[in-house]
Scaffold this active site. Sequence first.
Site, PDB file in Angstrom:
ATOM      1  N   ILE A   1       4.579  -0.886   3.111  1.00 39.02           N
ATOM      2  CA  ILE A   1       4.184   0.476   2.793  1.00 39.02           C
ATOM      3  C   ILE A   1       5.132   0.968   1.698  1.00 39.02           C
ATOM      4  O   ILE A   1       6.349   0.964   1.865  1.00 39.02           O
ATOM      5  CB  ILE A   1       4.258   1.400   4.022  1.00 39.02           C
ATOM      6  CG1 ILE A   1       3.338   0.886   5.134  1.00 39.02           C
ATOM      7  CG2 ILE A   1       3.895   2.822   3.624  1.00 39.02           C
ATOM      8  CD1 ILE A   1       1.870   0.824   4.755  1.00 39.02           C
ATOM      9  N   LYS A   2       4.543   1.397   0.583  1.00 35.75           N
ATOM     10  CA  LYS A   2       5.338   1.881  -0.547  1.00 35.75           C
ATOM     11  C   LYS A   2       5.738   3.336  -0.316  1.00 35.75           C
ATOM     12  O   LYS A   2       4.890   4.192  -0.056  1.00 35.75           O
ATOM     13  CB  LYS A   2       4.530   1.807  -1.846  1.00 35.75           C
ATOM     14  CG  LYS A   2       4.519   0.465  -2.527  1.00 35.75           C
ATOM     15  CD  LYS A   2       3.832   0.604  -3.877  1.00 35.75           C
ATOM     16  CE  LYS A   2       3.895  -0.692  -4.678  1.00 35.75           C
ATOM     17  NZ  LYS A   2       3.234  -0.535  -5.984  1.00 35.75           N
ATOM     18  N   ILE A   3       7.047   3.582  -0.433  1.00 38.42           N
ATOM     19  CA  ILE A   3       7.582   4.941  -0.317  1.00 38.42           C
ATOM     20  C   ILE A   3       8.463   5.188  -1.535  1.00 38.42           C
ATOM     21  O   ILE A   3       9.346   4.381  -1.830  1.00 38.42           O
ATOM     22  CB  ILE A   3       8.396   5.124   0.972  1.00 38.42           C
ATOM     23  CG1 ILE A   3       7.512   4.879   2.202  1.00 38.42           C
ATOM     24  CG2 ILE A   3       9.030   6.511   1.021  1.00 38.42           C
ATOM     25  CD1 ILE A   3       8.266   4.970   3.520  1.00 38.42           C
TER      26      ILE A   3
ATOM     27  N   ASN B   1       8.318  -1.046   0.868  1.00 47.64           N
ATOM     28  CA  ASN B   1       8.556  -1.319  -0.553  1.00 47.64           C
ATOM     29  C   ASN B   1       8.993   0.013  -1.156  1.00 47.64           C
ATOM     30  O   ASN B   1       8.182   0.914  -1.337  1.00 47.64           O
ATOM     31  CB  ASN B   1       7.273  -1.833  -1.216  1.00 47.64           C
ATOM     32  CG  ASN B   1       7.410  -2.046  -2.714  1.00 47.64           C
ATOM     33  OD1 ASN B   1       8.372  -1.617  -3.335  1.00 47.64           O
ATOM     34  ND2 ASN B   1       6.425  -2.701  -3.304  1.00 47.64           N
TER      35      ASN B   1
ATOM     36  N   LEU C   1       0.863  -1.180   0.000  1.00 45.05           N
ATOM     37  CA  LEU C   1       0.000   0.000   0.000  1.00 45.05           C
ATOM     38  C   LEU C   1       0.896   1.225   0.000  1.00 45.05           C
ATOM     39  O   LEU C   1       1.780   1.350   0.857  1.00 45.05           O
ATOM     40  CB  LEU C   1      -0.895   0.012   1.246  1.00 45.05           C
ATOM     41  CG  LEU C   1      -1.692   1.300   1.506  1.00 45.05           C
ATOM     42  CD1 LEU C   1      -2.709   1.537   0.390  1.00 45.05           C
ATOM     43  CD2 LEU C   1      -2.382   1.231   2.862  1.00 45.05           C
TER      44      LEU C   1
END
Length: 234
Positions: free
Chosen positions: A86-88, A109, A55
């Site tokens: 958690i996508k950063i 991620n 996400l």
Amino acid sequence: AKGSAYDTAIKIKAATGISHEALFFDMAIEDLSAAAALFRPEFERTNGVDGWVSLEVSPLLADDTAGTVKAAIALHAKAAQPNLYIKIPGTPAGLTAIEDAIAAGVPVNVTLLFSADQYAAAAEAWLRGVERRLAAGLDGNVSSVASVFVSRWDGAVKDTLPAALQNRLGLAMMGRCHRVYRELLASPRWRKVIAAGVAPQRLLFASTSTKDPALPDGYYVDALAAADTVNTIP
């Protein structure tokens, strides 16, 4: 029927006066929490190697380190699923946020990486976060992947290269990223944290769908099948 259920849920939530962004994240967390629950047996069977879902934080935070860290911690806590990344994005602000999120125990991620230099910076951010946890006496085994985008390279230069060089740049750039990855795996700092029980951040090949209809569907997937990597098969 599923579409109707989503429409109904959106209308009900919107009627409460919730913002569009908050509504999106509420529904995204519901969906991804359900997906994470489906993948949980694989996550447990592989001891946390596989069975992940992702996400991403709001793209409006791409240049906001503090906002990204706050959102990453909040989203991961709200989802309450151990197999949720958690996508950063790997922007300059994002790199510091990645380090801080890892240090806070949030699996990350790293997304939107395109070059070996960008990948190396993302890997360094993960490592610094892990080292901070270990120095504080905390569990350093906070999972992460670094996503490098493949086909975008070939799409960007398709109108400037002769036919003989078409669809080769993406694989060449990924070869550079993979070389850096293997060097990092063998480096003293990575070996030290691995010896402490930390699973290394894995290189992930993203955007592997072919944009050229003349190519076989598995062109990038087949070429980038490598040990200890992840491939987002389209």
